[in-house]
Design a protein around this motif. Structure first.
Motif, PDB file in Angstrom:
ATOM      1  N   VAL A  43       0.853  -1.193   0.000  1.00  0.00           N
ATOM      2  CA  VAL A  43       0.000   0.000   0.000  1.00  0.00           C
ATOM      3  C   VAL A  43       0.885   1.239   0.000  1.00  0.00           C
ATOM      4  CG1 VAL A  43      -1.982  -1.050   1.180  1.00  0.00           C
ATOM      5  CG2 VAL A  43      -0.220   0.055   2.532  1.00  0.00           C
ATOM      6  N   ASN A  44       0.411   2.279  -0.656  1.00  0.00           N
ATOM      7  CA  ASN A  44       1.053   3.572  -0.451  1.00  0.00           C
ATOM      8  C   ASN A  44       0.167   4.334   0.528  1.00  0.00           C
ATOM      9  OD1 ASN A  44      -0.724   3.697  -2.789  1.00  0.00           O
ATOM     10  ND2 ASN A  44       0.015   5.780  -3.100  1.00  0.00           N
ATOM     11  N   PHE A  45       0.797   5.085   1.411  1.00  0.00           N
ATOM     12  CA  PHE A  45       0.091   5.657   2.552  1.00  0.00           C
ATOM     13  C   PHE A  45       0.545   7.093   2.803  1.00  0.00           C
ATOM     14  CE2 PHE A  45       4.030   4.008   4.157  1.00  0.00           C
ATOM     15  CZ  PHE A  45       4.411   4.908   5.138  1.00  0.00           C
ATOM     16  N   SER A  46      -0.205   7.764   3.666  1.00  0.00           N
ATOM     17  CA  SER A  46       0.128   9.099   4.150  1.00  0.00           C
ATOM     18  C   SER A  46       0.111   9.057   5.668  1.00  0.00           C
ATOM     19  CB  SER A  46      -0.902  10.128   3.681  1.00  0.00           C
ATOM     20  OG  SER A  46      -0.906  10.235   2.296  1.00  0.00           O
ATOM     21  N   VAL A  47       0.799  10.014   6.271  1.00  0.00           N
ATOM     22  CA  VAL A  47       0.797  10.160   7.729  1.00  0.00           C
ATOM     23  C   VAL A  47       0.131  11.485   8.061  1.00  0.00           C
ATOM     24  CG1 VAL A  47       2.208  10.344   9.810  1.00  0.00           C
ATOM     25  CG2 VAL A  47       2.920   8.823   7.953  1.00  0.00           C
ATOM     26  N   ALA A  48      -0.831  11.438   8.981  1.00  0.00           N
ATOM     27  CA  ALA A  48      -1.502  12.640   9.474  1.00  0.00           C
ATOM     28  C   ALA A  48      -1.417  12.609  10.993  1.00  0.00           C
ATOM     29  CB  ALA A  48      -2.945  12.669   9.024  1.00  0.00           C
ATOM     30  N   GLY A  49      -0.627  13.499  11.558  1.00  0.00           N
ATOM     31  CA  GLY A  49      -0.415  13.458  13.000  1.00  0.00           C
ATOM     32  C   GLY A  49       0.262  12.151  13.345  1.00  0.00           C
ATOM     33  N   GLU A  50      -0.403  11.321  14.136  1.00  0.00           N
ATOM     34  CA  GLU A  50       0.105   9.986  14.451  1.00  0.00           C
ATOM     35  C   GLU A  50      -0.895   8.932  13.978  1.00  0.00           C
ATOM     36  OE1 GLU A  50       1.450   9.803  18.512  1.00  0.00           O
ATOM     37  OE2 GLU A  50       3.245  10.945  17.991  1.00  0.00           O
ATOM     38  N   THR A  51      -1.417   9.161  12.778  1.00  0.00           N
ATOM     39  CA  THR A  51      -2.357   8.243  12.138  1.00  0.00           C
ATOM     40  C   THR A  51      -1.860   7.942  10.733  1.00  0.00           C
ATOM     41  OG1 THR A  51      -4.221   9.069  13.435  1.00  0.00           O
ATOM     42  CG2 THR A  51      -4.757   7.954  11.380  1.00  0.00           C
ATOM     43  N   LEU A  52      -1.972   6.696  10.331  1.00  0.00           N
ATOM     44  CA  LEU A  52      -1.595   6.260   8.984  1.00  0.00           C
ATOM     45  C   LEU A  52      -2.865   6.158   8.154  1.00  0.00           C
ATOM     46  CD1 LEU A  52       0.728   3.434  10.270  1.00  0.00           C
ATOM     47  CD2 LEU A  52       1.456   5.644   9.357  1.00  0.00           C
ATOM     48  N   LEU A  53      -2.832   6.677   6.933  1.00  0.00           N
ATOM     49  CA  LEU A  53      -3.996   6.695   6.064  1.00  0.00           C
ATOM     50  C   LEU A  53      -3.668   6.096   4.710  1.00  0.00           C
ATOM     51  CD1 LEU A  53      -5.045  10.388   6.706  1.00  0.00           C
ATOM     52  CD2 LEU A  53      -6.131   8.360   7.665  1.00  0.00           C
ATOM     53  N   PHE A  54      -4.604   5.344   4.162  1.00  0.00           N
ATOM     54  CA  PHE A  54      -4.455   4.833   2.802  1.00  0.00           C
ATOM     55  C   PHE A  54      -5.831   4.554   2.234  1.00  0.00           C
ATOM     56  CE2 PHE A  54      -4.140   1.369   5.779  1.00  0.00           C
ATOM     57  CZ  PHE A  54      -4.987   0.409   5.259  1.00  0.00           C
ATOM     58  N   ARG A  55      -5.901   4.503   0.915  1.00  0.00           N
ATOM     59  CA  ARG A  55      -7.161   4.251   0.222  1.00  0.00           C
ATOM     60  C   ARG A  55      -7.199   2.805  -0.263  1.00  0.00           C
ATOM     61  NH1 ARG A  55     -10.189   8.501  -0.643  1.00  0.00           N
ATOM     62  NH2 ARG A  55      -9.300  10.572  -0.405  1.00  0.00           N
ATOM     63  N   THR A  56      -8.413   2.256  -0.304  1.00  0.00           N
ATOM     64  CA  THR A  56      -8.584   0.903  -0.818  1.00  0.00           C
ATOM     65  C   THR A  56      -9.968   0.761  -1.445  1.00  0.00           C
ATOM     66  OG1 THR A  56      -8.269  -1.450  -0.321  1.00  0.00           O
ATOM     67  CG2 THR A  56      -9.445  -0.138   1.334  1.00  0.00           C
ATOM     68  N   ALA A  57     -10.148  -0.319  -2.159  1.00  0.00           N
ATOM     69  CA  ALA A  57     -11.417  -0.625  -2.809  1.00  0.00           C
ATOM     70  C   ALA A  57     -12.089  -1.780  -2.065  1.00  0.00           C
ATOM     71  CB  ALA A  57     -11.159  -1.022  -4.269  1.00  0.00           C
ATOM     72  N   PRO A  58     -13.366  -2.039  -2.351  1.00  0.00           N
ATOM     73  CA  PRO A  58     -14.010  -3.209  -1.751  1.00  0.00           C
ATOM     74  C   PRO A  58     -13.274  -4.488  -2.153  1.00  0.00           C
ATOM     75  CG  PRO A  58     -15.651  -1.760  -2.723  1.00  0.00           C
ATOM     76  CD  PRO A  58     -14.303  -1.243  -3.152  1.00  0.00           C
ATOM     77  N   LYS A  61      -9.095  -7.131   1.205  1.00  0.00           N
ATOM     78  CA  LYS A  61      -8.369  -6.227   2.107  1.00  0.00           C
ATOM     79  C   LYS A  61      -9.339  -5.403   2.943  1.00  0.00           C
ATOM     80  CE  LYS A  61      -5.541  -3.713  -0.079  1.00  0.00           C
ATOM     81  NZ  LYS A  61      -5.015  -2.602  -0.862  1.00  0.00           N
ATOM     82  N   LEU A  62     -10.324  -4.790   2.320  1.00  0.00           N
ATOM     83  CA  LEU A  62     -11.275  -3.953   3.047  1.00  0.00           C
ATOM     84  C   LEU A  62     -12.070  -4.773   4.059  1.00  0.00           C
ATOM     85  CD1 LEU A  62     -12.488  -1.168   3.499  1.00  0.00           C
ATOM     86  CD2 LEU A  62     -14.154  -1.696   1.696  1.00  0.00           C
ATOM     87  N   ARG A  63     -12.539  -5.960   3.646  1.00  0.00           N
ATOM     88  CA  ARG A  63     -13.276  -6.818   4.595  1.00  0.00           C
ATOM     89  C   ARG A  63     -12.425  -7.146   5.810  1.00  0.00           C
ATOM     90  NH1 ARG A  63     -14.956  -9.146  -0.069  1.00  0.00           N
ATOM     91  NH2 ARG A  63     -13.456 -10.832   0.090  1.00  0.00           N
ATOM     92  N   ALA A  64     -11.166  -7.502   5.581  1.00  0.00           N
ATOM     93  CA  ALA A  64     -10.275  -7.838   6.697  1.00  0.00           C
ATOM     94  C   ALA A  64     -10.020  -6.610   7.567  1.00  0.00           C
ATOM     95  CB  ALA A  64      -8.963  -8.400   6.167  1.00  0.00           C
ATOM     96  N   LEU A  65      -9.844  -5.451   6.946  1.00  0.00           N
ATOM     97  CA  LEU A  65      -9.591  -4.229   7.696  1.00  0.00           C
ATOM     98  C   LEU A  65     -10.765  -3.838   8.586  1.00  0.00           C
ATOM     99  CD1 LEU A  65      -7.856  -2.180   4.888  1.00  0.00           C
ATOM    100  CD2 LEU A  65      -6.811  -2.810   7.084  1.00  0.00           C
TER     101      LEU A  65
END
Length: 154
Positions: A43-58, A61-65
């Motif tokens: 995954v490619n991700f971003s950091v916001a404060g002390e939170t990791l963010l990334f986008r995904t599709a149905p 991966k999404l079900r497990a998340l």
């Protein structure tokens, strides 16, 4: 170096150092549990404060998340001279990004996923466990096999 086993030159990173490395990176490996099976996704991700963010599709991966299980994101890197490597592992419970928690404009969450397709689900992981290590790379002759393929190590 600190926090290392006897004879090891591995340095255990402080949380602020882990965040520094995470902020300098944008791609990692996401580990989730899919039923009884571990799955790993780049995954490619971003950091916001002390939170990791990334986008995904149905999908898997999404079900497990969204199953409520803990996930892990591992990010690795090396210095510009390839003489030192590092690894950071962030573990926590993923969930949909809460737009009320911080403005999206401050999160760099519009970073486009590398894989084609629509990724409408913005996922956040605020780590409850963050660990990292850094160590010098051993000379090549210590970790590459010998060049002589007639050697009896085959």
């Amino acid at each position: 170096m600190t926090g290392s086993p006897e004879g090891s030159h591995t340095e255990i990173l402080r949380p602020d150092e882990c965040w520094q490395y995470l902020r300098s990176s944008y791609i990692g490996r996401l580990a989730v549990i899919n039923g009884d099976v571990p799955e790993i996704f780049p995954v490619n991700f971003s950091v916001a404060g002390e939170t990791l963010l990334f986008r995904t599709a149905p999908g898997t991966k999404l079900r497990a998340l969204l199953s409520g299980a803990v996930a892990a994101l591992e990010v690795d890197g090396l210095n510009p001279y390839a003489t030192e490597v590092w690894s950071v592992v962030a573990k926590g419970r993923p969930g949909p990004f809460d737009e009320g928690s911080m403005p999206l404009a401050e999160t760099d969450a519009d970073r486009e996923p590398w894989e084609p397709g629509i990724k409408d689900h913005l996922i956040a992981i605020t780590p409850t466990d963050l660990s990292g290590r850094r160590f010098a790379v051993s000379p090549r002759h210590r970790w590459w096999p010998p060049v002589d393929f007639s050697a009896d190590w085959l």
